[in-house]
Design a protein around this motif. Structure first.
Motif, PDB file in Angstrom:
ATOM      1  N   THR A  28       0.890  -1.044   0.133  1.00 43.43           N
ATOM      2  CA  THR A  28      -0.218   0.266  -0.144  1.00 43.43           C
ATOM      3  C   THR A  28       1.008   1.249  -0.070  1.00 43.43           C
ATOM      4  OG1 THR A  28      -1.734   0.877   1.156  1.00 43.43           O
ATOM      5  CG2 THR A  28      -0.270   0.338   2.734  1.00 43.43           C
ATOM      6  N   TRP A  32      -1.754   6.464  -1.738  1.00 45.80           N
ATOM      7  CA  TRP A  32      -3.751   5.466  -2.087  1.00 45.80           C
ATOM      8  C   TRP A  32      -4.609   5.813  -0.784  1.00 45.80           C
ATOM      9  CZ3 TRP A  32      -6.996   2.727   0.672  1.00 45.80           C
ATOM     10  CH2 TRP A  32      -8.076   2.083  -0.782  1.00 45.80           C
ATOM     11  N   ARG A  36      -7.904   8.390  -0.805  1.00 42.75           N
ATOM     12  CA  ARG A  36      -8.957   7.369  -1.186  1.00 42.75           C
ATOM     13  C   ARG A  36     -10.050   7.918   0.166  1.00 42.75           C
ATOM     14  NH1 ARG A  36      -9.771   3.902  -6.091  1.00 42.75           N
ATOM     15  NH2 ARG A  36      -7.918   3.831  -6.914  1.00 42.75           N
ATOM     16  N   CYS A 112     -21.531   1.026  13.131  1.00 42.34           N
ATOM     17  CA  CYS A 112     -20.231   2.842  13.391  1.00 42.34           C
ATOM     18  C   CYS A 112     -22.045   3.941  13.798  1.00 42.34           C
ATOM     19  CB  CYS A 112     -20.658   3.054  11.738  1.00 42.34           C
ATOM     20  SG  CYS A 112     -19.132   1.606  10.746  1.00 42.34           S
ATOM     21  N   ARG A 175      -5.655  -5.022   3.130  1.00 41.04           N
ATOM     22  CA  ARG A 175      -5.472  -4.223   2.845  1.00 41.04           C
ATOM     23  C   ARG A 175      -6.537  -2.959   2.646  1.00 41.04           C
ATOM     24  NH1 ARG A 175      -2.327  -2.701  -2.995  1.00 41.04           N
ATOM     25  NH2 ARG A 175      -3.557  -3.499  -4.458  1.00 41.04           N
ATOM     26  N   ASP A 176      -7.700  -3.128   2.250  1.00 41.78           N
ATOM     27  CA  ASP A 176      -8.759  -2.407   1.498  1.00 41.78           C
ATOM     28  C   ASP A 176      -9.572  -2.329   2.110  1.00 41.78           C
ATOM     29  OD1 ASP A 176      -9.351  -5.479   1.406  1.00 41.78           O
ATOM     30  OD2 ASP A 176     -11.285  -4.841   0.213  1.00 41.78           O
ATOM     31  N   MET A 241     -15.635  -6.244   3.378  1.00 44.75           N
ATOM     32  CA  MET A 241     -16.804  -4.618   3.439  1.00 44.75           C
ATOM     33  C   MET A 241     -16.806  -4.913   1.718  1.00 44.75           C
ATOM     34  SD  MET A 241     -15.972  -1.354   4.082  1.00 44.75           S
ATOM     35  CE  MET A 241     -14.733  -0.994   3.858  1.00 44.75           C
ATOM     36  N   GLY A 243     -16.983  -2.502  -0.292  1.00 51.47           N
ATOM     37  CA  GLY A 243     -16.571  -0.849  -0.359  1.00 51.47           C
ATOM     38  C   GLY A 243     -17.354   0.098  -0.560  1.00 51.47           C
ATOM     39  N   LYS A 244     -18.026   0.154  -2.372  1.00 51.15           N
ATOM     40  CA  LYS A 244     -18.387   0.756  -2.806  1.00 51.15           C
ATOM     41  C   LYS A 244     -19.855   1.670  -3.303  1.00 51.15           C
ATOM     42  CE  LYS A 244     -15.531   0.299  -6.763  1.00 51.15           C
ATOM     43  NZ  LYS A 244     -14.701   2.018  -7.028  1.00 51.15           N
ATOM     44  N   VAL A 246     -21.404   0.541   0.286  1.00 51.61           N
ATOM     45  CA  VAL A 246     -21.411   1.572   1.106  1.00 51.61           C
ATOM     46  C   VAL A 246     -21.392   2.444   1.558  1.00 51.61           C
ATOM     47  CG1 VAL A 246     -20.455   1.895   4.004  1.00 51.61           C
ATOM     48  CG2 VAL A 246     -20.500  -1.126   2.628  1.00 51.61           C
ATOM     49  N   HIS A 278     -20.166  10.628  10.355  1.00 53.52           N
ATOM     50  CA  HIS A 278     -19.545   9.398  11.240  1.00 53.52           C
ATOM     51  C   HIS A 278     -17.908   9.611  10.253  1.00 53.52           C
ATOM     52  CE1 HIS A 278     -18.069   5.110  11.910  1.00 53.52           C
ATOM     53  NE2 HIS A 278     -18.390   5.306  10.183  1.00 53.52           N
ATOM     54  N   ALA A 280     -15.758   8.342   8.722  1.00 54.48           N
ATOM     55  CA  ALA A 280     -15.325   6.476   7.958  1.00 54.48           C
ATOM     56  C   ALA A 280     -14.767   6.694   6.411  1.00 54.48           C
ATOM     57  CB  ALA A 280     -16.940   6.098   7.227  1.00 54.48           C
ATOM     58  N   ASN A 281     -14.390   7.934   5.887  1.00 51.25           N
ATOM     59  CA  ASN A 281     -13.960   8.456   4.705  1.00 51.25           C
ATOM     60  C   ASN A 281     -14.255  10.128   4.976  1.00 51.25           C
ATOM     61  OD1 ASN A 281     -12.817   8.469   2.072  1.00 51.25           O
ATOM     62  ND2 ASN A 281     -13.326   7.364   1.527  1.00 51.25           N
ATOM     63  N   ARG A 283     -13.709  11.409   1.708  1.00 51.04           N
ATOM     64  CA  ARG A 283     -14.671  11.674   0.940  1.00 51.04           C
ATOM     65  C   ARG A 283     -16.178  11.442   1.076  1.00 51.04           C
ATOM     66  NH1 ARG A 283     -13.704   7.925  -3.630  1.00 51.04           N
ATOM     67  NH2 ARG A 283     -12.248   6.742  -2.443  1.00 51.04           N
ATOM     68  N   ILE A 284     -16.385  10.248   2.149  1.00 53.97           N
ATOM     69  CA  ILE A 284     -18.157  10.448   2.217  1.00 53.97           C
ATOM     70  C   ILE A 284     -18.861  11.723   3.027  1.00 53.97           C
ATOM     71  CG2 ILE A 284     -19.640   9.691   3.950  1.00 53.97           C
ATOM     72  CD1 ILE A 284     -18.171   6.492   3.179  1.00 53.97           C
ATOM     73  N   ASN A 308     -10.864   5.527  11.328  1.00 57.39           N
ATOM     74  CA  ASN A 308     -12.229   5.247  11.285  1.00 57.39           C
ATOM     75  C   ASN A 308     -12.502   4.307  12.286  1.00 57.39           C
ATOM     76  OD1 ASN A 308     -14.900   3.670  11.535  1.00 57.39           O
ATOM     77  ND2 ASN A 308     -15.030   3.263   9.805  1.00 57.39           N
TER      78      ASN A 308
END
Ligand code: UT7
Length: 351
Positions: A28, A32, A36, A112, A175-176, A241, A243-244, A246, A278, A280-281, A283-284, A308
């Motif tokens: 990783t 990245w 991301r 979460c 890793r994701d 997960m 991911g996309k 969620v 929350h 988590a990301n 971008r979210i 997270n």
């Protein structure tokens, strides 16, 4: 009479782990992970540390901030999906560690959305008049999920050993997910108070048809024994997960929940002073901010420092907003979360 957060505290795990540290033990990169998810670093617990201990640290600080003694607390709600033990839950461990009276302790999960669900339960307990002072804790120890026996010592700086190529390849399989999560705890004391401040409205949702989107297949009581060497070998004790999926749910359902909770309380979204999402990301978080049409400064984040931490993200974030002086008396604040279950929702709070 409203339910008011009168004290907050946090409990951070001892090891700060940078993206570059993770890049030493799996395929990783800092680039990245940052681009991301927005995450730059996270805290990992020391071996032997548990979520009950981190939760107790946060709870002690919150009780002191509220100007109370541990013996003043009437009930505990402990939200975690990563308890020290399958049984008993973290509630009794915290009760004993802090020397609370022999009061009821409720262990909840909700992943979460744990803190959000806990807020609703705390409100119900406080408003019933039977538990005027409730301690709500969100704490997680995600490192237990991670296959860090293949490089744990390296990642927390306790050894300079480079992992072998085979170990690196195995660490890369997860890793994701693994790069996104950190350990930590946050707590809040919630008390009955006269006045206009306090929890105004909460909306909570569950859609179990999405249960498989973020779940853990192994360590299930449907198998005998509930965890087997084969499950560990197959990586089934690490959550999976989509991911996309969620991500898509998060950027639509959280803004909708915030709009709905505002509308149910008769307040305009534009009148919100802060929206605590929350973590988590990044971008979210930015997606929720844009969907609500709010300026970035009204939607603060700290995911860059903690990753997270599941049930702990909202109480840690709220605590930091208070410490930074971002919360003004009378300000309207929305809390929102979405996660495994799927559970999601929003709460509206007047500071
Ligand atoms: O709090 C619980 C709720 N959880 C969430 O809200 C998480 C929601 N989902 C997300 O945040 C994002 O979907 C992720 C951060 C999990 C993933 O971001 P993405 O932009 O959807 O990436 P992706 O899964 O499409 O992966 C893109 C590429 C893949 O390579 P290929 O197939 O395009 O060659 C992955 O193998 O990135 C690769 N990849 C990585 N590369 C380097 C995945 N993880 C990593 C990694 N380092 N750690």
């Amino acid at each position: 009479m409203r339910s008011v957060i009168t004290g907050t505290g946090i409990g951070l795990a001892s090891h700060v782990v940078m993206n570059e540290d993770l890049a030493r033990i799996m395929d990783t990169s800092d680039e990245w992970i940052r681009s991301r998810s927005g995450i730059q670093q996270r805290n990992y617990a020391a071996p032997g540390q548990g979520s009950a201990e981190l939760g107790s640290l946060a709870a002690s600080a919150a009780i002191a901030k509220a100007g109370l003694m541990p013996t003043d607390i009437d009930a505990v709600i402990f939200a975690t999906m990563t308890p020290d033990h399958v049984l008993p839950g973290n509630g009794p461990l915290l009760q004993a560690a802090l020397g609370l009276r022999n009061i009821p302790t409720f262990d909840i999960r909700q992943q979460c959305s744990g803190f959000l669900y806990g807020l609703e339960l705390a409100d119900v307990l406080v408003q019933s008049g039977r538990y005027p002072r409730v301690l709500l804790v969100g704490a997680e120890l995600h490192t237990g999920f991670m296959p860090w026996h293949l490089g744990w010592d390296t990642v927390i700086g306790e050894s300079d050993r480079e992992v072998t190529e085979a170990e690196k390849a195995e660490n890369t399989l997860s890793r994701d997910r693994t790069v996104l999560f950190g350990d930590g705890a946050g707590a809040a004391v919630i008390e009955a108070r006269e006045g206009s401040a306090g929890l105004l409205k909460t909306l909570l949702f569950t859609d179990g048809t999405g249960a498989g989107v973020l779940t853990m297949k192994g360590a299930s009581f449907k198998t005998r024994p509930f965890v087997t060497p084969a499950q560990i070998e197959a990586g089934e004790t690490i959550p999976v997960m989509q991911g996309k999926e969620v991500f898509r749910s998060a950027v639509t359902l959280m803004p909708q929940a915030v709009r709905d909770v505002c509308s149910a309380a008769g307040v305009a979204v534009e009148s919100l002073g802060l929206v605590l999402v929350h973590q988590a990301n990044l971008r979210i978080i930015e997606g929720v901010q844009k969907a609500l049409g709010l300026p970035a400064e009204k939607v603060p984040h700290n995911i860059e420092r903690y990753g997270n931490t599941t049930a702990a993200t909202l109480p840690i974030l709220y605590h930091e907003c208070l410490e930074k002086g971002l919360v003004e008396p009378g300000m309207l604040i929305a809390f929102t979360a979405l996660g495994s279950g799927m559970h999601w929702g929003a709460a509206l709070y007047r500071a």
